[in-house]
Enzyme design. Structure first.
Site, short mmCIF file in Angstrom:
data_model
loop_
_atom_site.label_atom_id
_atom_site.label_comp_id
_atom_site.label_asym_id
_atom_site.label_seq_id
_atom_site.Cartn_x
_atom_site.Cartn_y
_atom_site.Cartn_z
N LYS A 9 0.83 -1.20 0.00
CA LYS A 9 0.00 0.00 0.00
C LYS A 9 0.87 1.26 0.00
CE LYS A 9 -3.91 -2.32 2.32
NZ LYS A 9 -4.73 -2.35 3.57
N TYR A 49 -12.35 -2.70 -3.35
CA TYR A 49 -12.85 -2.63 -1.97
C TYR A 49 -14.38 -2.54 -1.91
CZ TYR A 49 -8.21 -2.27 0.19
OH TYR A 49 -6.92 -2.54 0.65
N ASN A 112 -1.98 -0.05 7.43
CA ASN A 112 -1.49 -1.40 7.73
C ASN A 112 -0.68 -2.04 6.60
OD1 ASN A 112 -3.56 -2.00 6.01
ND2 ASN A 112 -4.66 -3.34 7.41
N HIS A 115 -2.01 -5.44 1.49
CA HIS A 115 -3.23 -6.21 1.24
C HIS A 115 -2.84 -7.61 0.81
CE1 HIS A 115 -7.11 -7.46 -0.45
NE2 HIS A 115 -6.39 -7.96 -1.45
N GLU A 126 -9.08 -11.06 -7.80
CA GLU A 126 -8.24 -9.87 -7.60
C GLU A 126 -7.03 -9.88 -8.52
OE1 GLU A 126 -7.46 -9.84 -3.38
OE2 GLU A 126 -9.52 -9.28 -2.89
P1 IDP Z 1 -7.64 -7.21 5.50
O1 IDP Z 1 -6.85 -6.19 4.72
O2 IDP Z 1 -6.84 -7.76 6.64
O3 IDP Z 1 -8.24 -8.28 4.64
P2 IDP Z 1 -10.33 -6.08 5.70
O4 IDP Z 1 -11.26 -6.30 6.86
O5 IDP Z 1 -10.65 -6.77 4.42
O6 IDP Z 1 -8.86 -6.43 6.21
O7 IDP Z 1 -10.26 -4.51 5.46
C1 IDP Z 1 -9.65 -4.00 4.30
C2 IDP Z 1 -8.78 -2.83 4.66
O8 IDP Z 1 -9.63 -1.77 5.14
C3 IDP Z 1 -7.79 -3.06 5.82
O9 IDP Z 1 -6.62 -3.69 5.41
C4 IDP Z 1 -7.55 -1.65 6.28
O10 IDP Z 1 -6.66 -0.97 5.39
C5 IDP Z 1 -8.94 -1.02 6.12
N1 IDP Z 1 -9.72 -1.07 7.36
C6 IDP Z 1 -10.42 -2.11 7.84
N2 IDP Z 1 -11.02 -1.80 9.00
C7 IDP Z 1 -10.68 -0.51 9.25
C8 IDP Z 1 -11.01 0.42 10.32
O11 IDP Z 1 -11.73 0.10 11.26
N3 IDP Z 1 -10.48 1.67 10.21
C9 IDP Z 1 -9.68 2.05 9.17
N4 IDP Z 1 -9.37 1.22 8.17
C10 IDP Z 1 -9.85 -0.04 8.20
MG MG Z 2 -9.70 -8.17 3.18
#
Ligand code: IDP
Ligand code: MG
Length: 149
Positions: A9, A49, A112, A115, A126
């Protein structure tokens, strides 16, 4: 054979962590079948997304992923979905175990770093969304017999 899409990212690219993160995936033994630097536009971000549309963090997430270039990587192999999710760590770096990518380099869920596809079905979808067929290469690796029994 499963496929997984990895996105390094914008925070990973801006922070100079492309090399260290790719090194972890490569040293694990994973085999890359596609890799490129690109800028994700709004339409692609919304498609990728789409499952999160309507959630409170959605607008910030689209803003984040389109803010600056990313590196996308396609990986193919046995059990790669689970293997990569384990190497990446929990979605919220606060909860990610030390030794995982998010646990070692991240501090907050909205930054974080990486992805990784969460199921074989989504991995196929994807990879096809981010790579044209001619951008993917299936190749024989001389070390495969020392990585897979
Ligand atoms: P993942 O990336 O571990 O699969 P997902 O639940 O699919 O997690 O969420 C996609 C992305 O959305 C996360 O990697 C993060 O960047 C963002 N995200 C998810 N939950 C939150 C939140 O509560 N606050 C801000 N960003 C979030
Ligand atoms: Mg995810």
């Amino acid at each position: 054979m499963e496929k997984s899409l990895i996105i390094l990212k914008p925070d990973a690219v801006q922070r100079g962590l492309i090399g260290p993160i790719i090194t972890r995936l490569e040293q694990r033994g994973l085999k890359f079948s596609g890799m490129k630097l690109m800028q994700i536009g709004r339409a692609l971000a919304e498609e990728h997304y789409g499952v999160h549309k309507g959630k409170p963090f959605y607008d910030g997430l689209v803003q984040y992923i389109t803010a600056s270039p990313v590196v996308v990587i396609a990986i193919q192999g046995q059990d790669v979905i689970q293997v990569i999710r384990n190497t990446v760590g929990a979605t919220n770096p606060v909860n990610a175990a030390p030794g995982t990518i998010r646990g070692d380099y991240g501090l907050e869920i909205g930054r974080n770093l990486i992805h990784a596809s969460d199921s074989p079905e989504n991995g196929d979808k994807e990879v096809a969304l981010f790579f044209a067929p001619e951008e993917l290469t299936t190749w024989d690796r001389n070390t495969d017999a020392w990585i897979y029994e």
